[in-house]
Design an enzyme around this catalytic site. Structure first.
Site, PDB file in Angstrom:
ATOM      1  N   GLY A  75      24.922 -16.370  22.880  1.00 30.50           N
ATOM      2  CA  GLY A  75      25.848 -17.010  23.941  1.00 30.50           C
ATOM      3  C   GLY A  75      26.127 -16.064  25.067  1.00 30.50           C
ATOM      4  N   CYS A  76      26.841 -14.753  24.423  1.00 31.88           N
ATOM      5  CA  CYS A  76      27.349 -13.703  25.152  1.00 31.88           C
ATOM      6  C   CYS A  76      26.140 -13.399  26.298  1.00 31.88           C
ATOM      7  CB  CYS A  76      27.823 -12.560  24.610  1.00 31.88           C
ATOM      8  SG  CYS A  76      29.313 -13.224  23.464  1.00 31.88           S
ATOM      9  N   ASP A  77      24.953 -12.915  25.672  1.00 26.60           N
ATOM     10  CA  ASP A  77      23.877 -12.454  26.274  1.00 26.60           C
ATOM     11  C   ASP A  77      23.502 -13.576  27.624  1.00 26.60           C
ATOM     12  OD1 ASP A  77      23.839 -10.508  24.522  1.00 26.60           O
ATOM     13  OD2 ASP A  77      21.926 -11.088  23.528  1.00 26.60           O
TER      14      ASP A  77
END
Length: 205
Positions: A75-77
């Site tokens: 998700g952070c990517d």
């Protein structure tokens, strides 16, 4: 490119299962109308380190401050990639982007420069002890054993709940998004923030 993001999104469920309930129970983010606490932090932009100052950034215009759990996780990517793709539009609206996580500077150096993620477009800052996050009402969740990033490397730091604050040039929080409570996807943090800052400067949008 996109098959990599489809694979990495599978990690969102894993990370959510590890800390979602704990984050909801312990974190009470600052709200719309609150004053944004000023801070300085060691940050990276395109692989180079510098001291980021929220005060200095606000002197240039609104700031989108987004907290995220960990670099090199699904998700952070996606979130970083979306912010990088929209960076020119944020700049046109006069807004600064700053991402904050508990990642150390070594991880952020590569993450900030990676063309698949931040792509050298905006800085990411290190908050290893969660002190900045705490000032915004977010609790650092202790490291979870066995968690690895998309490169297969262990993630040994704590997680900050995915939360975005849109701050106007006067230092007032004008919007808050939380994936845990608002049930929005990581990329929506960037898209919703952009829509708000565009409204602050419609003549520049």
């Amino acid at each position: 490119m996109y098959h990599k993001y489809a694979f990495r999104l599978l990690m969102i469920g894993l990370l959510s299962g590890l800390f979602k309930l704990q984050a909801m129970a312990q974190s009470t983010p600052l709200a719309k109308g609150d004053k944004a606490p000023l801070f300085t932090a060691r940050a990276c932009l395109a692989g180079k380190t510098f001291d980021f100052s929220l005060k200095n950034a606000l002197e240039k215009g609104p700031v989108v401050l987004y907290f995220y759990p960990a670099a090199y996780t699904g998700g952070c990517d996606l979130e970083a990639h979306t912010f990088s793709e929209l960076k020119d539009e944020f700049t046109k609206a006069g807004a600064t982007i700053i991402g904050v996580s508990a990642d150390d500077i070594a991880r952020l150096k590569s993450f900030s420069a990676d063309p698949d993620y931040c792509a050298g477009k905006f800085p990411v800052a290190s908050d290893p002890d969660g002190k900045i996050a705490a000032r915004y009402g977010l609790k650092l969740i202790p490291p979870q054993p066995g968690v690895k990033d998309v490169r297969g490397e262990p993630v040994t730091h704590g997680f900050i709940p995915r939360t975005t604050f849109v701050i106007d040039a006067r230092g007032n929080i004008i919007a808050v998004f939380s994936s845990e409570t608002d049930h929005i996807s990581p990329d929506q943090h960037a898209k919703m923030s952009l829509a708000i800052v565009k409204k602050l400067h419609p003549h520049q949008s």
